[in-house]
Design an enzyme around this catalytic site. Structure first.
Site, PDB file in Angstrom:
ATOM      1  N   LEU A 234     -19.835  -4.543  62.276  1.00 38.82           N
ATOM      2  CA  LEU A 234     -19.831  -5.906  62.794  1.00 38.82           C
ATOM      3  C   LEU A 234     -20.755  -6.826  62.003  1.00 38.82           C
ATOM      4  O   LEU A 234     -20.495  -8.025  61.889  1.00 38.82           O
ATOM      5  CB  LEU A 234     -20.258  -5.907  64.264  1.00 38.82           C
ATOM      6  CG  LEU A 234     -19.403  -5.048  65.214  1.00 38.82           C
ATOM      7  CD1 LEU A 234     -19.999  -5.083  66.619  1.00 38.82           C
ATOM      8  CD2 LEU A 234     -17.962  -5.543  65.236  1.00 38.82           C
ATOM      9  N   PHE A 236     -24.143  -6.789  58.783  1.00 43.37           N
ATOM     10  CA  PHE A 236     -25.143  -6.124  57.964  1.00 43.37           C
ATOM     11  C   PHE A 236     -26.287  -7.098  57.712  1.00 43.37           C
ATOM     12  O   PHE A 236     -26.082  -8.304  57.570  1.00 43.37           O
ATOM     13  CB  PHE A 236     -24.570  -5.693  56.613  1.00 43.37           C
ATOM     14  CG  PHE A 236     -23.622  -4.528  56.692  1.00 43.37           C
ATOM     15  CD1 PHE A 236     -24.056  -3.286  57.120  1.00 43.37           C
ATOM     16  CD2 PHE A 236     -22.298  -4.681  56.317  1.00 43.37           C
ATOM     17  CE1 PHE A 236     -23.182  -2.218  57.182  1.00 43.37           C
ATOM     18  CE2 PHE A 236     -21.431  -3.614  56.377  1.00 43.37           C
ATOM     19  CZ  PHE A 236     -21.863  -2.378  56.813  1.00 43.37           C
ATOM     20  N   SER A 237     -27.480  -6.567  57.638  1.00 43.25           N
ATOM     21  CA  SER A 237     -28.634  -7.358  57.230  1.00 43.25           C
ATOM     22  C   SER A 237     -29.623  -6.415  56.576  1.00 43.25           C
ATOM     23  O   SER A 237     -29.423  -5.188  56.528  1.00 43.25           O
ATOM     24  CB  SER A 237     -29.282  -8.051  58.435  1.00 43.25           C
ATOM     25  OG  SER A 237     -30.005  -7.111  59.221  1.00 43.25           O
ATOM     26  N   ASN A 238     -30.696  -6.973  56.073  1.00 47.74           N
ATOM     27  CA  ASN A 238     -31.753  -6.180  55.469  1.00 47.74           C
ATOM     28  C   ASN A 238     -32.348  -5.203  56.479  1.00 47.74           C
ATOM     29  O   ASN A 238     -32.874  -4.154  56.113  1.00 47.74           O
ATOM     30  CB  ASN A 238     -32.840  -7.113  54.936  1.00 47.74           C
ATOM     31  CG  ASN A 238     -33.663  -6.482  53.837  1.00 47.74           C
ATOM     32  OD1 ASN A 238     -33.487  -5.323  53.488  1.00 47.74           O
ATOM     33  ND2 ASN A 238     -34.581  -7.248  53.293  1.00 47.74           N
ATOM     34  N   GLY A 240     -30.684  -3.585  58.854  1.00 47.24           N
ATOM     35  CA  GLY A 240     -29.747  -2.516  59.172  1.00 47.24           C
ATOM     36  C   GLY A 240     -28.408  -3.112  59.535  1.00 47.24           C
ATOM     37  O   GLY A 240     -28.154  -4.299  59.314  1.00 47.24           O
ATOM     38  N   GLY A 241     -27.548  -2.290  60.137  1.00 40.65           N
ATOM     39  CA  GLY A 241     -26.219  -2.770  60.509  1.00 40.65           C
ATOM     40  C   GLY A 241     -26.024  -2.761  62.007  1.00 40.65           C
ATOM     41  O   GLY A 241     -26.826  -2.198  62.764  1.00 40.65           O
ATOM     42  N   ASP A 367     -34.273 -15.706  71.953  1.00 34.45           N
ATOM     43  CA  ASP A 367     -33.378 -15.807  70.785  1.00 34.45           C
ATOM     44  C   ASP A 367     -31.991 -16.267  71.224  1.00 34.45           C
ATOM     45  O   ASP A 367     -30.981 -15.682  70.829  1.00 34.45           O
ATOM     46  CB  ASP A 367     -33.293 -14.443  70.090  1.00 34.45           C
ATOM     47  CG  ASP A 367     -32.671 -14.524  68.698  1.00 34.45           C
ATOM     48  OD1 ASP A 367     -32.488 -15.654  68.200  1.00 34.45           O
ATOM     49  OD2 ASP A 367     -32.368 -13.468  68.118  1.00 34.45           O
TER      50      ASP A 367
END
Length: 859
Positions: A234, A236-238, A240-241, A367
């Protein structure tokens, strides 16, 4: 075009303009190796956030096994010292992130994960030295911590990694026609240096025997007992996923939230694992609430932590806004808008109840924004991503949130959530709330417009946050901007003067990397190109009759000559367009020198006007006029050859080194090829060019579909586009030009539906290529009657959504609305040129009869 993660990198160094990361203000956290004199016999070089140390007389290898060392902030200085000592002893060049702040920035959650963890890069000259260094570094750094470098193979237990790759920048074209970093294969051919998130070696490279135990250890570390099968990634980022998965034992669908140790650092220095366990604690505290997903537990697989939680059926609130937003679907009257308003009220009611329930258990959410809200099929909502859900009185954990939806730092928990709720409500009505991140008072401007347009009563929506009350000076500036567009007619002269003042204020002729602030693409092209660089800004100034200081033209000429001619680019991204602009500014010899340099480069594979062959051929026609009345026949012949190749491509023939555009539009489609054909026909009279133009436009029309509101738009994947660069407005403009010379009822039939879309009430960005200015200018060109008639002026009056006053200057946000830009494609120069066209030159150098296509293509 940079993606979200790359764009984030250009928002770090300055809060006003997109800026190169190299200008990050990090002097106080520079490492000693960056500030102390280099070792004897070594030289220091700086590129971006990186500092290199290179032996003075060494010739670096072109490619090979490189070593990466990762670290954590608390160990970075020691790790750098120990690595440098070994490299210097062996005479091996290396580079490192120059400061503690640079290290934190590159470990940030929103950075590209393919570069995560890379703190030091070492470039051994051969395999023997590589193996020696790898062994010494693994021993010296044993016990140290650092993120796992996803693209690499780890050597032992230390934060030491390796992959085979390029050491020096060499370039080639990949299968998609993009210019990418290259390796040289055994035949000497340059091939793409694949830099992904999985360790792999080129087909001709054999893994050294000494590395095979580490490969085996990597394989053995995989946990085959993890009872979940991933069905979809769904996000991805630095950090994790996030994955959709199925529990193999129960068949239940779950969401796996991955956290990588030491990665995804936030403003407080917390890594992804810290936040994941914080989220688990919050979900446990909130267990049983319908608005919160159920947590099934946390599990560590290899070195990655996974939070397993309930999968909630539905779409994100952002997806629902995109699907439902009434102002882009032809809704006009209050009755037509009422269903959308009722839906926003129901969602806000659900969000209000959810926050009250969370607060009742002693937590803030912290958030809230549309991507963190799931709307179930029955209308109930659930909140996701509780990484920042902490105690209501927590003053240490920073707030998160999307730009423009986040309360100021230090706002107490319940009040911060209340601000985000109000801002989210407003984002549902006006999805341009990024503007409030650039100027907080802009939220009040958007609220006033929304209340009037949707017919909302005074008490509609959540309570306006009290922290918005102390913005008197900002509100006065907002009123000044609005006043320029109110009254019987737009104050064209006033808008022009303020845009020019903003452009002048942003000029930095003392810099070598850019003259004007532009989009993030600016820095990849040396700050000179037409779309994002100085050439586009100077062209706009010249075209609207504003003075162009000689100092600025000198800067452009010098900077363009520094650009590597091997990557010459095209009309809007490279030297050909810059050569034309210099010629228009009276620098004929410099323009021709630049053109000749560009001609030595291999031609691009793209066929379009933006970066490809059609644009270069059109630039050749512009350069052919440089001699005055005597046209340069050689340049015209070059353009004719290109037109023939383009025609063959359009008709389905294979043309070596050239590929068809994937979509349609003036700049990114085949409309540019059709425009080239029309101009060449006017010059040469060759009749085949008329047929070629018609064929290209027919292919473009095949991308256009009718929408429920009667507009005609280009369909590209799931998107429907009207823009000049990619979209139906550019196709319609060239179709109109064709119709003016040769009858084509099918093409002229496109124009009314396209024009209707171009005066659409809501446009997310203000710029020329992908925003309101370009669309409204196209509507003026396509329509009968005066340029500001029939919906055009109404659209222009909505430009104040985006324009921000800074003293006597107007600033224009660029692509993504994250920072301001002066460039032609997305910023102030493009808005200036578009409004010049709309006003017929009013307020400038007198009436300008030029058509929009002529203005857009340097005609």
């Amino acid at each position: 075009m940079p993606g979200t993660q790359e764009t984030q990198l250009y928002c770090l160094a300055d809060r006003t303009y997109f800026e190169t990361p190299a200008r990050l203000p990090d002097e106080e956290s520079r490492y000693r190796l960056d500030t102390d004199p280099p070792p004897a016999g070594w030289r220091r070089e700086a590129v971006g956030l990186w500092t290199s140390l290179v032996p003075e007389h060494a010739e670096p290898a072109e490619q090979g096994w490189k070593i990466h060392v990762s670290t954590v902030p608390g160990e970075a200085e020691d790790t750098l010292r120990d690595t440098a000592r070994i490299c210097v002893r062996h005479g091996v060049p290396f580079k490192f992130l120059r400061s503690g702040r640079a290290l934190s920035v590159m470990a940030d959650k929103y950075m590209n994960r393919s570069g995560a963890g890379k703190f030091i890069a070492v470039y051994p000259p051969d395999e023997t030295v590589f193996l020696t260094l790898a062994g010494e570094l693994s021993q010296a750094l044993a016990g140290r911590s650092g993120p796992y470098v996803l693209s690499d193979l780890r050597i032992g237990d230390a934060p030491v990694y390796t992959r085979y790759g390029a050491f020096v920048p060499r370039w080639c074209t990949d299968a998609d026609g993009r210019r990418v970093l290259a390796l040289r294969d055994p035949s000497g051919t340059l091939v793409p240096d694949e830099r992904g998130v999985v360790f792999r070696t080129p087909a001709w490279v054999e893994v050294p025997e000494a590395l095979r135990p580490h490969l085996a250890a990597r394989a053995a570390a995989r946990d085959d007992t993890f009872p979940y099968t991933v069905t979809e990634a769904l996000q991805f980022s630095n950090a994790g996923g996030i994955y959709l998965a199925v529990d193999r034992e129960t068949g239940r669908r779950v969401v796996l939230r991955e956290a990588r140790p030491h990665c995804g650092l936030d403003g407080a220095g917390d890594d992804a694992v810290t936040r994941l366990h914080r989220e688990h604690r919050a979900l446990t505290t909130l267990a049983g609430l319908d608005c919160v997903p159920e947590a099934y537990g946390v599990r560590t697989v290899w070195e990655h932590h996974f939070l397993i939680e309930e999968h909630i059926e539905g779409n994100t609130l952002l997806e629902e806004i995109v699907a439902r937003f009434s102002l882009v679907r032809g809704a006009g009257s209050a009755d037509e808008l009422a269903p959308y308003v009722a839906w926003t009220d129901s969602v806000v009611g659900e969000l209000t109840r959810a926050l009250e329930e969370i607060h009742a258990r002693g937590l803030r959410f912290g958030d809230l924004h549309p991507s963190n809200v799931i709307v179930r099929p029955d209308g109930r909502i659930a909140l996701v991503d509780f990484e920042y859900a902490t105690a209501l009185d927590d003053e240490d954990t920073p707030l998160a949130g999307a730009q423009g939806l986040q309360a100021p730092p230090g706002t107490p928990g319940a009040e911060a959530d209340a601000y985000a709720l109000w801002a989210t409500w407003l984002a549902m009505l006006m999805p341009v709330m990024e503007m409030a991140g650039l100027e907080r008072a802009k939220a009040l401007t958007l609220e006033r417009w929304a209340r009037r347009r949707y017919g909302l009563p005074a008490g509609a929506g959540p309570r306006r946050p009290a922290l918005l009350r102390g913005l008197d000076a900002s509100r006065r500036r907002e009123a000044e901007v609005a006043a320029l567009f109110e009254g019987p007619d737009v104050d064209w002269a006033g808008v022009r003067a303020r845009l020019l003042a903003g452009i002048h204020a942003g000029a930095t002729p003392g810099r070598t990397d850019r003259l004007f602030p532009g989009g993030p693409d600016l820095f990849a092209n040396g700050g000179t190109d037409l779309a994002h660089g100085a050439a586009g800004v100077l062209y706009a100034l010249h075209r609207v009759g504003a003075p162009v200081p000689e100092e600025w033209t000198d800067w452009l000429a010098r900077a363009a000559l520094r650009r590597d001619p091997a990557g010459a680019g095209g009309l809007f991204d490279g030297l050909p367009g810059t050569a034309v602009v210099l010629t228009l500014l009276g620098r004929t010899e410099q323009g021709r020198e630049l053109w000749d340099r560009a001609a030595s480069a291999a031609p691009p594979t793209a066929a379009d006007l933006l970066t490809g062959r059609a644009g270069i051929a059109l630039a050749a026609l512009r350069m052919a006029r440089a001699g005055g009345t005597d046209l340069d026949g050689k340049l015209i012949d070059e353009a004719l050859r290109t037109a023939r190749d383009l025609d063959r491509l359009v008709r389905g023939e294979a043309v070596e080194g050239m590929r068809l555009p994937e979509s349609a539009g003036l700049l990114r489609g085949l409309s540019g090829a059709a425009l080239l054909d029309l101009e060449l026909h006017t010059l040469t009279g060759e009749t085949w060019l008329v047929r070629a133009a018609r064929t290209a436009l027919g292919r473009e029309a095949g991308h256009i579909v009718g929408m429920p509101d009667g507009t005609l738009q280009v369909k590209h994947g799931q998107r429907h586009l009207l823009y000049l660069d990619q979209g139906s407005s550019g196709v319609a403009l060239v179709s109109q030009a064709y119709e003016a010379r040769h009858r084509a009822p099918a093409l002229s039939a496109l124009i009314p539906g396209v024009r209707k879309g171009c005066v659409m009430e809501f446009v997310r960005e203000p710029g020329l290529f992908t925003g309101r200015t370009g669309l409204v200018a196209a509507a003026a060109q396509l329509g009968p009657g005066p340029r500001t008639g029939d919906g055009v002026l109404a659209s222009v009056r909505n430009l104040p959504w985006h324009l921000v006053a800074d003293g006597d200057r107007l600033l224009v946000p660029g692509r993504t609305l994250r920072r301001f830009s002066a460039d032609l494609a997305s910023g102030a120069a493009g808005v200036l040129l578009g409004l010049h066209f709309l006003s017929g030159g009013e307020g400038g150098a007198g009436q300008d009869p030029a058509g929009l296509l002529e203005l857009l293509t340097l005609g």
